[in-house]
Design an enzyme around this catalytic site. Structure first.
Site, PDB file in Angstrom:
ATOM      1  N   TYR A   9      40.222  41.104  40.686  1.00  0.00           N
ATOM      2  CA  TYR A   9      40.802  42.206  41.469  1.00  0.00           C
ATOM      3  C   TYR A   9      42.262  41.940  41.815  1.00  0.00           C
ATOM      4  O   TYR A   9      42.825  42.683  42.628  1.00  0.00           O
ATOM      5  CB  TYR A   9      40.047  42.373  42.799  1.00  0.00           C
ATOM      6  CG  TYR A   9      38.555  42.508  42.717  1.00  0.00           C
ATOM      7  CD1 TYR A   9      37.959  43.492  41.929  1.00  0.00           C
ATOM      8  CD2 TYR A   9      37.726  41.679  43.462  1.00  0.00           C
ATOM      9  CE1 TYR A   9      36.577  43.616  41.891  1.00  0.00           C
ATOM     10  CE2 TYR A   9      36.356  41.809  43.433  1.00  0.00           C
ATOM     11  CZ  TYR A   9      35.783  42.777  42.639  1.00  0.00           C
ATOM     12  OH  TYR A   9      34.421  42.906  42.621  1.00  0.00           O
ATOM     13  N   CYS A  30      40.568  27.903  30.319  1.00  0.00           N
ATOM     14  CA  CYS A  30      41.546  28.254  29.292  1.00  0.00           C
ATOM     15  C   CYS A  30      41.816  29.755  29.263  1.00  0.00           C
ATOM     16  O   CYS A  30      41.396  30.456  28.341  1.00  0.00           O
ATOM     17  CB  CYS A  30      41.060  27.761  27.937  1.00  0.00           C
ATOM     18  SG  CYS A  30      40.753  26.003  27.975  1.00  0.00           S
ATOM     19  N   TYR A  69      31.211  37.367  47.747  1.00  0.00           N
ATOM     20  CA  TYR A  69      31.606  37.590  46.356  1.00  0.00           C
ATOM     21  C   TYR A  69      32.343  36.371  45.788  1.00  0.00           C
ATOM     22  O   TYR A  69      33.264  36.498  44.994  1.00  0.00           O
ATOM     23  CB  TYR A  69      32.443  38.885  46.246  1.00  0.00           C
ATOM     24  CG  TYR A  69      31.728  40.061  46.870  1.00  0.00           C
ATOM     25  CD1 TYR A  69      30.582  40.563  46.289  1.00  0.00           C
ATOM     26  CD2 TYR A  69      32.159  40.615  48.074  1.00  0.00           C
ATOM     27  CE1 TYR A  69      29.876  41.601  46.881  1.00  0.00           C
ATOM     28  CE2 TYR A  69      31.457  41.659  48.676  1.00  0.00           C
ATOM     29  CZ  TYR A  69      30.319  42.143  48.077  1.00  0.00           C
ATOM     30  OH  TYR A  69      29.627  43.162  48.662  1.00  0.00           O
ATOM     31  N   GLY A  93      30.840  47.995  53.652  1.00  0.00           N
ATOM     32  CA  GLY A  93      32.226  48.225  53.283  1.00  0.00           C
ATOM     33  C   GLY A  93      33.290  47.980  54.314  1.00  0.00           C
ATOM     34  O   GLY A  93      34.469  48.119  54.012  1.00  0.00           O
ATOM     35  N   GLY A  95      28.154  43.573  53.871  1.00  0.00           N
ATOM     36  CA  GLY A  95      28.048  42.318  53.132  1.00  0.00           C
ATOM     37  C   GLY A  95      29.246  41.436  53.454  1.00  0.00           C
ATOM     38  O   GLY A  95      29.166  40.467  54.217  1.00  0.00           O
TER      39      GLY A  95
HETATM   40  C1  LIG Z   1      28.149  46.169  47.703  1.00  0.00           C
HETATM   41  C2  LIG Z   1      27.367  47.113  48.518  1.00  0.00           C
HETATM   42  C3  LIG Z   1      27.332  46.961  49.908  1.00  0.00           C
HETATM   43  C4  LIG Z   1      28.128  45.918  50.649  1.00  0.00           C
HETATM   44  O1  LIG Z   1      29.508  46.154  50.631  1.00  0.00           O
HETATM   45  P1  LIG Z   1      30.489  45.219  51.480  1.00  0.00           P
HETATM   46  O2  LIG Z   1      31.842  45.702  51.117  1.00  0.00           O
HETATM   47  O3  LIG Z   1      30.257  43.817  51.056  1.00  0.00           O
HETATM   48  O4  LIG Z   1      30.160  45.429  52.915  1.00  0.00           O
HETATM   49  C5  LIG Z   1      26.522  47.831  50.616  1.00  0.00           C
HETATM   50  N1  LIG Z   1      25.781  48.794  50.010  1.00  0.00           N
HETATM   51  C6  LIG Z   1      25.796  48.958  48.667  1.00  0.00           C
HETATM   52  C7  LIG Z   1      24.977  50.018  48.058  1.00  0.00           C
HETATM   53  C8  LIG Z   1      26.598  48.133  47.889  1.00  0.00           C
HETATM   54  O5  LIG Z   1      26.631  48.314  46.563  1.00  0.00           O
END
Ligand SMILES: *Cc1c(COP(=O)(O)O)cnc(C)c1O
Length: 417
Positions: free
Chosen positions: A316, A342, A370, A239, A275
């Site tokens: 988003y 479309c 993403y 996150g 991620g």
């Molecule tokens: C999506 C997710 C992540 C990664 O989140 P990022 O914002 O891309 O770092 C990590 N752990 C879980 C459980 C997730 O669902």
């Protein structure tokens, strides 16, 4: 440090010009930088080096096997959410013993396969999941390693669709129920409790919610200790945000400096699941302008990529920078950059100042996370190619889908009336 920069007014990925990629691979396509992906992973690993830890890349951000493989070579762990991601990690050379399996709806077959390959742990998100896992592991004469994902009820302060740590979200087990669930789990014959975890959301640009969540979880760990349940690992999810526009997310070091002191005298391995912050800014979407069109209120730059290729702007209302591949000195103009799909919601960016002509190339920045993984074939548009640049080398890591592949698996009804 970004690996996407201009040299003599031409945009490059590492040492390769994006116009040369458009020529050889065609447009639209995703382009990633190997060096940027690796340095982002290593930055976490180094910042956390003072404490026992494992960086588990969240595969859903970008699940191309070439990306997974590069991270596996560095020794990465992996956070997965489906059997599809599990098989990707295995095929890409990832170590099953470093896989953590999240998700609110794990099926029996997914559990069985994960137990068979010996993953590091299941991040369990409900009591019923725990019961099912106990049963499946029992059938296989195994013990399932479990970390319970708790919902710390912390507001990540991010977009509602990517906030996951509030009571009203479907994720995890509520903090006030967690202790009782652990006590039940401790009595299950085929469950081995190894840890606790959380994931409070994506694109966090402030450390406070991470620290609040961690404190709450450590408090739970202390209560569990007094119940005779001791943990080996704590997982604080992913996150950490990235800069799309003018955000100033914490650096890897600031992240580590906020987290590690809280764990200093604890015998807990720290797991993190980043991620977006590994791959987000390490990729761009390369697209070509097909047409320009204006009326008395709007000008549109109509490009060959669309919402099916990159969904974040539509889904988003996310802002991602759009830049020309070749800078010219002509006067710029205000455009909505839109695709062929479309839907009025099919835009990559609105109200952008650009100097463009038909056939010009543009990139949408920050598209490594993403991007491709959320893409679809809506409007029967084949999924696009992915390219990895490594120094002056260009590797096609996913070729463009063909029209035949678009219809693979479909069939007509038997002939007749
Ligand atoms: C999506 C997710 C992540 C990664 O989140 P990022 O914002 O891309 O770092 C990590 N752990 C879980 C459980 C997730 O669902």
């Amino acid at each position: 440090m970004t690996q996407f920069s201009y040299k003599n007014d031409e945009l490059f990925a590492e040492a390769v010009s994006l116009s040369s990629i458009a020529e050889t691979v065609g447009t639209p396509c995703y382009v990633y930088s190997r060096q940027e992906i690796e340095s982002n992973w290593l930055a976490y690993d180094q910042a956390l080096s003072a404490h026992d830890h494992l960086v588990c890349y969240a595969v859903k951000a970008n699940s191309n096997i070439a990306v997974i493989n590069l991270l596996a070579r560095l020794g990465s762990g992996f956070d997965i959410v489906s059997i599809g991601e599990l098989e990707r990690v295995i095929r890409a050379g990832g170590d099953p013993a470093k896989i953590v399996f999240a998700g609110v709806a794990k099926r029996e077959d997914e559990m069985r396969r994960a137990l068979e390959v010996g993953i590091r742990c299941f991040n369990v998100e409900s009591e019923q999941e725990l019961e099912r896992l106990d049963q499946v592991a029992g059938d296989m004469n195994l013990k399932a390693p479990v970390s319970i994902r708790v919902n710390p009820d912390v507001d990540a302060g991010t977009h509602p669709y990517i906030s996951t740590g509030l009571k009203e979200n479907k994720f995890g087990i509520a903090m006030d129920q967690a202790r009782a669930v652990y006590q039940r789990a401790a009595k299950m014959k085929n469950i081995e409790i190894i840890g606790v975890g959380c994931h409070i959301g994506s694109q966090l640009t402030d450390m406070t919610p991470f620290v609040d969540a961690l404190k709450r979880i450590l408090n739970l760990a202390d209560q569990l200790e007094s119940d005779g349940i001791s943990l080996q690992q704590i997982d604080i999810g992913g996150g950490l945000g990235i800069r799309y526009e003018d955000e100033t997310p914490p650096t890897h070091q600031e992240y580590a400096d906020a987290i590690l002191p809280l764990l200093a005298d604890r015998n807990l391995t720290l797991l993190i699941e980043p991620g977006k912050s590994i791959v987000g800014n390490a990729g761009v979407l390369l697209t070509k302008v097909e047409y320009l069109k204006s009326n008395d209120v709007k000008s549109f730059a109509i490009v060959d990529a669309a919402m099916n290729d990159l969904m974040r702007p539509s889904l988003y209302d996310a802002w991602q920078e759009i830049q020309p591949v070749s800078i010219t000195n002509a006067e710029d103009q205000n455009y909505d950059v839109v695709g062929p799909v479309c839907e009025t919601g099919d835009f990559l960016g609105r109200n952008r100042q650009l100097t463009v002509q038909p056939d010009d190339l543009l990139v949408v920045r920050s598209a490594g996370a993403y991007g491709f993984t959320m893409s679809s074939t809506y409007n029967s548009r084949p999924r696009i190619a992915e390219v990895m640049v490594d120094g002056d080398q260009t590797h096609l890591i996913r070729r463009r889908e063909t029209i035949d592949e678009l219809m693979t698996g479909e069939s007509l009804l038997p002939p007749g009336k």
